[in-house]
Design an enzyme around this catalytic site. Structure first.
Site, mmCIF file in Angstrom:
data_model
loop_
_atom_site.group_PDB
_atom_site.id
_atom_site.type_symbol
_atom_site.label_atom_id
_atom_site.label_comp_id
_atom_site.label_asym_id
_atom_site.label_seq_id
_atom_site.Cartn_x
_atom_site.Cartn_y
_atom_site.Cartn_z
ATOM 1 N N LYS A 185 136.535 105.960 43.641
ATOM 2 C CA LYS A 185 137.344 106.752 44.562
ATOM 3 C C LYS A 185 137.249 108.252 44.246
ATOM 4 O O LYS A 185 136.440 108.645 43.396
ATOM 5 C CB LYS A 185 138.803 106.255 44.512
ATOM 6 C CG LYS A 185 138.942 104.783 44.923
ATOM 7 C CD LYS A 185 138.309 104.496 46.285
ATOM 8 C CE LYS A 185 138.724 103.161 46.905
ATOM 9 N NZ LYS A 185 138.243 101.973 46.197
HETATM 10 C C1 LIG Z 1 138.794 100.526 46.713
HETATM 11 C C2 LIG Z 1 139.664 100.041 47.806
HETATM 12 C C3 LIG Z 1 140.747 99.198 47.551
HETATM 13 C C4 LIG Z 1 141.015 98.562 46.212
HETATM 14 O O1 LIG Z 1 141.285 99.429 45.198
HETATM 15 P P1 LIG Z 1 141.381 98.906 43.680
HETATM 16 O O2 LIG Z 1 142.109 100.009 42.976
HETATM 17 O O3 LIG Z 1 139.969 98.758 43.198
HETATM 18 O O4 LIG Z 1 142.108 97.618 43.668
HETATM 19 C C5 LIG Z 1 141.590 98.881 48.606
HETATM 20 N N1 LIG Z 1 141.358 99.326 49.842
HETATM 21 C C6 LIG Z 1 140.310 100.124 50.138
HETATM 22 C C7 LIG Z 1 140.146 100.614 51.536
HETATM 23 C C8 LIG Z 1 139.426 100.496 49.131
HETATM 24 O O5 LIG Z 1 138.357 101.254 49.444
#
Ligand SMILES: *Cc1c(COP(=O)(O)O)cnc(C)c1O
Length: 387
Positions: A185
């Site tokens: 992210k």
């Molecule tokens: C990465 C992501 C998640 C999950 O995040 P984590 O912290 O890895 O559990 C949920 N929704 C979207 C849209 C994502 O891109």
């Protein structure tokens, strides 16, 4: 060959390392003052009171908590776009509820208020939307629809950390929202997530639900109060352990302070791609943002007219450039037991490709992507027309 260019990439450096070292030296590595500070900083960033956010160990875990707080359970349904993250549908199904998938806008890949309305039934308990690529989408109209129907709105703002509509942060339009700080992210804590809960009573339950369902904030707090060493407790819910720790949230504080710098570069890269691809026949860039909308520029996705997407992806890979498609359609996953046909999402899933987009892309990287995309699209289109 030169190094591969990543689609997503974290920017962690000496400031984050120094913050980790400081936590190590403090001898308090568990959830404590740094986590409280990170929550306060994040709350300020999205413009809410800190009492309404809870820092947890992943966004997926935050989504599981959100479903429980929302009262999603057997006999209820949650409407979500088929272009959603797999963890979101798991969070619904794990509570014995049914995920109901709706179609998306073919170009923006966000659900519309109309597509959500079409999937609603009397059993709809909540609507869960994400902000595709960081684009806010129809979020104000969707929030209005949910209010009218008395249905809770949950925002998966995992990739919308700096997305806004008329200055209002994505994630604050609905009743509950979740963000991700995983390795892929923009703001990264290695692993981590945030939960926002609008309702004050539910918001007070969230931290308890994130920590065994204990009534007190922590065993440490309880021992301080009772002035003994005992860890006595009262349990209000049979909950898991979803909390994070001060090592990771110290990284988060540094990352959040760098967000404006990350965003400036991401905007530059997006502008460059937009300009360079504007005249390229057979491929279109992400849609124009409506007036007042701001995106986190998490993804840069392009759409191809003909059936050349996979060939272009192969060409780019051979030239050292990773691409992908997010998010694979959930109504096609057998485990969710859906037999709906969602033509716009199905079409988009065949034509859409994500190009590299992150703040560490150099001008040379961007130039390499632009050159490779242009030559591949031209060559593949010629071949396509010749067939
Ligand atoms: C990465 C992501 C998640 C999950 O995040 P984590 O912290 O890895 O559990 C949920 N929704 C979207 C849209 C994502 O891109």
């Amino acid at each position: 060959m030169s190094e591969m260019i990543n689609i997503f990439q974290p920017s962690l450096g000496t400031r984050e390392l120094a913050a980790v070292q400081e936590v190590f030296e403090s001898n308090w590595i568990g959830r404590g003052p740094r986590t409280a500070a990170f929550e306060a900083e994040f709350a300020r960033h999205i413009g809410v009171d800190p009492g309404h956010v809870t820092s947890v160990n992943s966004c997926t875990e935050a989504t599981f908590l959100a479903m429980e707080l929302a009262g999603v359970g057997p006999g209820t349904e949650v409407v979500m776009p088929t272009v959603s993250f797999v963890g979101a549908a798991n969070a619904v199904a794990a509570r014995g509820a049914r995920p109901v998938f709706c179609d998306v806008d073919p170009h923006g890949l966000n659900p519309t208020a109309d597509s959500i309305r079409a999937a609603m039934t009397p059993r709809t308990k909540a609507v869960l939307v994400l902000h595709y690529g960081g684009y806010p989408g129809d979020i104000a109209a969707i929030a209005q629809l949910c209010r009218e129907r008395g249905v809770l709105l949950i925002e998966d703002a995992a990739i919308a950390i700096d997305s806004r509509v008329d200055g209002r942060a994505c994630g604050t339009f609905g009743d509950l929202a979740v963000w991700s700080f995983d390795h892929g992210k923009i703001v990264v804590t290695v692993d981590g997530g945030m939960l926002y809960v609008r309702d004050p009573e539910l918001a007070a339950r969230a931290p308890r639900l994130a920590y065994f369902g204990l009534e007190q904030a922590s065993g440490y707090d309880q021992a301080q109060r009772s002035r003994t060493r005992w860890w006595e407790f009262e349990v209000s819910a049979f909950a898991r352990r979803s909390v994070t720790n001060d090592v990771l949230t110290a990284v988060g504080s540094v990352q959040l302070s760098r967000l404006p710098e990350f965003m400036a570069r991401r905007r530059e890269v997006a502008r460059r791609y937009d300009q360079e691809f504007a005249g390229l026949q057979g491929m279109s860039c992400p849609p124009q943002l409506p007036e007042g909308h701001e995106t986190s520029h998490y993804m840069y996705w392009v759409r191809f007219d003909g059936g050349i997407r996979d060939e272009v992806a192969r060409d780019l890979y051979e030239r050292g450039i990773y691409t992908t498609f997010r998010y694979p359609l959930l109504h096609k996953v057998a485990a969710y037991g859906s037999d709906v046909v969602l033509p716009d999402a199905e079409d988009a899933a065949e034509r859409t490709l994500l190009l590299p987009m992150h703040q560490s892309l150099s001008d040379d990287d961007v130039e390499r992507v632009v050159t490779a995309v242009r030559s591949s699209v031209r060559a593949r289109r010629r071949a396509d027309e010749g067939r």
